[in-house]
Design an enzyme around this catalytic site. Structure first.
Site, PDB file in Angstrom:
ATOM      1  N   LYS A  54       0.954  -1.336  -0.140  1.00 17.52           N
ATOM      2  CA  LYS A  54      -0.031   0.109  -0.115  1.00 17.52           C
ATOM      3  C   LYS A  54       0.683   1.069   0.039  1.00 17.52           C
ATOM      4  O   LYS A  54       0.552   2.212  -0.889  1.00 17.52           O
ATOM      5  CB  LYS A  54      -0.666  -0.053   1.269  1.00 17.52           C
ATOM      6  CG  LYS A  54      -2.086  -0.951   1.123  1.00 17.52           C
ATOM      7  CD  LYS A  54      -2.902  -1.422   2.399  1.00 17.52           C
ATOM      8  CE  LYS A  54      -3.666  -2.387   2.128  1.00 17.52           C
ATOM      9  NZ  LYS A  54      -4.683  -2.912   3.368  1.00 17.52           N
ATOM     10  N   GLN A  98      -4.341  -1.003   9.396  1.00 18.11           N
ATOM     11  CA  GLN A  98      -4.668  -2.276   9.033  1.00 18.11           C
ATOM     12  C   GLN A  98      -4.840  -3.462   9.947  1.00 18.11           C
ATOM     13  O   GLN A  98      -4.785  -3.623  11.015  1.00 18.11           O
ATOM     14  CB  GLN A  98      -3.016  -2.673   8.800  1.00 18.11           C
ATOM     15  CG  GLN A  98      -2.639  -4.074   7.893  1.00 18.11           C
ATOM     16  CD  GLN A  98      -3.394  -3.874   6.632  1.00 18.11           C
ATOM     17  OE1 GLN A  98      -3.325  -3.239   5.796  1.00 18.11           O
ATOM     18  NE2 GLN A  98      -3.843  -5.263   6.218  1.00 18.11           N
ATOM     19  N   ASP A 121     -10.677   3.283   4.131  1.00 18.42           N
ATOM     20  CA  ASP A 121     -11.032   1.970   3.829  1.00 18.42           C
ATOM     21  C   ASP A 121     -12.590   1.655   4.120  1.00 18.42           C
ATOM     22  O   ASP A 121     -13.207   0.700   3.823  1.00 18.42           O
ATOM     23  CB  ASP A 121     -10.465   1.073   5.201  1.00 18.42           C
ATOM     24  CG  ASP A 121      -9.596  -0.197   4.575  1.00 18.42           C
ATOM     25  OD1 ASP A 121      -9.814  -0.279   3.461  1.00 18.42           O
ATOM     26  OD2 ASP A 121      -8.967  -0.801   5.525  1.00 18.42           O
TER      27      ASP A 121
END
Ligand code: NAD
Length: 284
Positions: A54, A98, A121
């Site tokens: 990422k 994460q 997200d």
């Protein structure tokens, strides 16, 4: 019949190239670059690989990366404090925690601490709520990546039977809602589903998001179905999905490979979400 490949790797590249050009143009117009902060806690090796991908992709398109790695024992309060700072930081447009997190941390309240406008997200309850209501909002990356892949290949969704295997808040549930938004008739199957094969055989579009290698075999797939494999499993040092690829590709009309299918699309959608938040912030 051998299935055509839904090539997530090349579509992700195309999206990232487009973002790179757009970001370049913004910077030439004297705007700041978009910024993404990826927070990782602990040393889960799979997460470390995802986070590195990422961050690399973020820099590759010209975004500023404000990633932070914390030791496993980091407290909930400390992380909430960091998220609050990032919420206020003018250079940051997207914040991502994460998952999974170490056991002592509460993912739900950490995700809630992220301001919904920077929720790259799409997992904040406000953004999930907007998805449920069919309103515009930040969509979670993996399901959004699946939808983008289906769109790119002109896969018809309206009126089709879609079966999503897996009901997690990260993938299965939001994806089912996105398919519903496009007027599919959607079934969600899960660990308690009776006779999974009978359910999956009904699908025109079959998505596996479980985390069990080889779960979906050829006899579970209707001939001509579109098969999307979200699963990522490590078997003998190799990455494989939830679909028995070699046999299912002989039955399906389209199939995503693992790796090179949904995985790269997740990263591309993360960058796209961050860029959209950026545009909202710099253009007001
Ligand atoms: P999860 O463990 O949260 O959820 C798994 C789901 O599968 C559950 O809803 C469960 O009910 C269902 N399930 C378990 N066993 C089953 C069975 N035998 N039959 C039917 N359903 C069953 O996992 P998740 O976070 O949704 O991730 C699923 C998979 O997708 C994992 O392999 C994960 O690594 C992968 N993943 C990939 C990406 C990507 O970018 N490609 C992103 C996120 C997750």
């Amino acid at each position: 019949m051998t299935a055509a490949i839904l090539d997530g790797k090349s579509l992700a590249k195309k999206i990232e190239n487009r973002l790179k050009e757009e970001i370049q143009r913004q910077i030439e117009g004297k705007k700041r670059p978009p910024g993404l902060a990826v927070l990782m806690v602990g040393d889960n090796p799979a997460s470390a690989v995802y986070v590195r991908n990422k961050e690399r992709a973020c820099q590759g398109v010209g975004m500023a990366s404000f990633g932070k790695h914390f030791p496993t024992e980091t407290s909930q309060e400390e992380l909430i404090g960091v998220i609050r700072q990032l919420n206020e930081d003018e250079r940051v447009d997207g914040i991502l925690v994460q998952l999974p997190l170490p056991d002592h941390l509460d993912a739900v309240s950490l995700l809630q601490a992220i301001t919904p406008e920077k929720d790259a997200d799409g997992l904040h309850p406000v953004n999930l709520g907007k998805l449920v209501r069919g309103e515009k909002g930040i969509r979670s990356c993996t399901p959004a990546g699946v939808m983008e892949l289906l769109r790119e290949y002109d896969i018809p969704i309206e009126g089709k039977k879609a079966v999503v295997v897996g009901r997690s808040i990260l993938v299965g549930r939001p994806l089912a809602l996105m398919l519903l938004e496009k007027n599919a008739t959607v079934t969600i199957a899960h660990s308690r589903t009776k006779d999974l094969a009978a359910v999956t055989r009904e699908a025109d579009i079959l998505v596996a998001a479980v985390g069990k290698p080889g779960l979906i075999t050829a006899e579970m797939v209707k001939p001509g179905a579109v098969v999307v494999d979200v699963g990522i499993n490590r078997v003998d040092g190799r990455l494989v999905g939830d679909v028995a690829y070699d046999e299912v590709k002989e039955v399906a009309s389209y199939i995503t490979p693992v790796p090179g299918g949904v995985g790269p699309m997740t990263v591309a959608m993360l960058l796209q979400n961050t860029y959209q938040s950026y545009l909202q912030r710099v253009n007001g």
